[in-house]
Design a protein around this motif. Structure first.
Motif, PDB file in Angstrom:
ATOM      1  N   HIS A 139      -5.661  -4.513  -3.094  1.00  0.00           N
ATOM      2  CA  HIS A 139      -5.429  -5.110  -4.601  1.00  0.00           C
ATOM      3  C   HIS A 139      -4.841  -6.369  -4.277  1.00  0.00           C
ATOM      4  O   HIS A 139      -3.875  -6.627  -3.178  1.00  0.00           O
ATOM      5  CB  HIS A 139      -4.534  -4.399  -5.047  1.00  0.00           C
ATOM      6  N   HIS A 149       1.425  -5.178  -2.492  1.00  0.00           N
ATOM      7  CA  HIS A 149       1.675  -3.949  -1.883  1.00  0.00           C
ATOM      8  C   HIS A 149       0.984  -3.818  -0.366  1.00  0.00           C
ATOM      9  O   HIS A 149       0.693  -2.780  -0.053  1.00  0.00           O
ATOM     10  CB  HIS A 149       1.740  -2.804  -2.678  1.00  0.00           C
ATOM     11  N   HIS A 185       5.019  -7.515 -11.482  1.00  0.00           N
ATOM     12  CA  HIS A 185       3.940  -6.522 -11.276  1.00  0.00           C
ATOM     13  C   HIS A 185       4.345  -5.286 -12.060  1.00  0.00           C
ATOM     14  O   HIS A 185       4.934  -4.316 -11.786  1.00  0.00           O
ATOM     15  CB  HIS A 185       3.883  -6.124  -9.610  1.00  0.00           C
ATOM     16  N   HIS A 190      -4.657  -4.152 -14.340  1.00  0.00           N
ATOM     17  CA  HIS A 190      -5.932  -3.766 -13.199  1.00  0.00           C
ATOM     18  C   HIS A 190      -7.042  -4.742 -13.903  1.00  0.00           C
ATOM     19  O   HIS A 190      -7.591  -3.990 -14.999  1.00  0.00           O
ATOM     20  CB  HIS A 190      -6.342  -2.476 -12.654  1.00  0.00           C
ATOM     21  N   ASP A 227       5.622  -2.259  -9.884  1.00  0.00           N
ATOM     22  CA  ASP A 227       4.304  -1.911 -10.373  1.00  0.00           C
ATOM     23  C   ASP A 227       4.669  -0.789 -11.281  1.00  0.00           C
ATOM     24  O   ASP A 227       3.980   0.369 -11.250  1.00  0.00           O
ATOM     25  CB  ASP A 227       4.018  -0.923  -8.941  1.00  0.00           C
ATOM     26  N   GLU A 268      -4.097  -8.084 -11.580  1.00  0.00           N
ATOM     27  CA  GLU A 268      -4.208  -7.116 -10.231  1.00  0.00           C
ATOM     28  C   GLU A 268      -5.759  -6.960 -10.055  1.00  0.00           C
ATOM     29  O   GLU A 268      -6.338  -6.093 -10.715  1.00  0.00           O
ATOM     30  CB  GLU A 268      -3.340  -6.077 -10.153  1.00  0.00           C
TER      31      GLU A 268
END
Ligand code: AMP
Ligand code: ZN
Ligand code: FE
Ligand code: FE
Length: 282
Positions: A77, A191, A9, A41, A243, A66
């Motif tokens: 997400h 998440h 991620h 994204h 992330d 994502e």
């Protein structure tokens, strides 16, 4: 030598990260990570430049994304892994989402102007590489203009409780899951530790996800444990990722969470077989 670690991620300049794709792969390799996925994204553009570098370094790079979706006005997400990079549905979907993102950013800029913080669209676009624009790009432009001092402060205006907030027009979770499964990819709830509303969690756990992100960023073990138990009970996969966004989110450190070898291999195998299938179709 530590256990196998695949950070699945990470964001690059192709969405709201601050590190370019080629450099991210090099950083992951230098850190000693065994594998990586870039999950921008609503964009897979990073792979055009990241994949050749990964191949050169012999670092397995698993295509991922994502997706922003909505459920009962809550932003959810979803991480997808294992699709072929030649899947035209995915390219089409990303283009459509990116257009919607730009429309949303324009709407947020109108609200900021009304609050006495005008920004030109070009000023915001200068922080993005024009692939997949998002609120962090607005936040950076607000800082440059001297309206506020930090990204966190910007989200007091543009975050979901802020006066300048405009909701994104995103697919429902169900639509996104159908889309991911049509691409023969895995759908992972990103998440889950961040979802607060009990009803939303209940709904999501009834949906056909393939797994959840049980190891997230630098979350302490006790916060992850609940989710590891959920995954075990549902026979879902457990993935992990940092992330990472670079400077814009400096507390998310590359490699701070990871996916184990067995799960990574399963996802990577799917990517390989989907890519083979796509090639034989062409
Ligand atoms: P967007 O995709 O435009 O809705 O922006 C969402 C992204 O903004 C998330 O992926 C985070 O990287 C970032 N973000 C969301 N909330 C905050 C916050 N309160 N502070 C800093 N960054 C945030
Ligand atoms: Zn982000
Ligand atoms: Fe996210
Ligand atoms: Fe993310």
């Amino acid at each position: 030598m530590h256990d196998f670690r695949a950070d699945l991620h990470c964001h690059t300049t192709c969405s709201d990260g601050t590190v370019i794709p080629e450099l991210l792969v090099k950083q992951a390799h230098a850190l000693g990570l065994n594998a990586l996925s870039i999950t921008d994204h609503d964009s897979i553009d990073a792979y055009q430049t990241a994949m050749p570098v990964a191949q050169e370094l012999k670092m397995p790079l698993l295509p991922g994304i994502e997706l922003s979706t909505m459920h009962k006005e809550e932003s959810i997400h979803i991480l997808a892994y294992g699709f072929s990079l030649d899947n035209s549905d995915i390219h089409h979907f990303c283009l459509k989402q990116q257009q919607k993102r730009l429309i949303r950013v324009k709407a947020i800029l109108q609200r900021l102007a009304k609050e006495g913080m005008p920004l030109d669209e070009e000023e915001v676009l200068s922080f993005s590489s024009k692939h997949s624009i998002g609120r962090p790009h607005i936040a950076m432009a607000m800082i440059k203009k001297g309206y506020i001092c930090s990204i966190e402060e910007a989200f007091k205006y543009i975050g979901s409780k802020g006066s300048c907030y405009v909701s994104g027009v995103y697919p429902s979770v169900q639509e996104a899951l159908e889309f991911i499964h049509k691409a023969n990819a895995f759908a992972i709830l990103a998440h889950p530790q961040l979802i607060k509303r009990r009803k939303i969690i209940q709904d999501l756990l009834e949906m056909p996800f393939d797994g959840l992100e049980g190891y997230y960023a630098r979350f302490p073990r006790d916060q992850n444990e609940k989710w590891l138990a959920v995954a075990l009970k549902k026979n879902w996969l457990v993935t992990g990722g940092s992330d990472f966004h670079g400077e814009v989110k400096a507390h998310s450190v590359l490699g701070s969470s990871w996916t184990n070898e067995e799960t990574f291999n399963l996802l990577f195998k799917r990517f390989k077989s989907n890519s083979e299938l796509q090639r034989s179709d062409q």
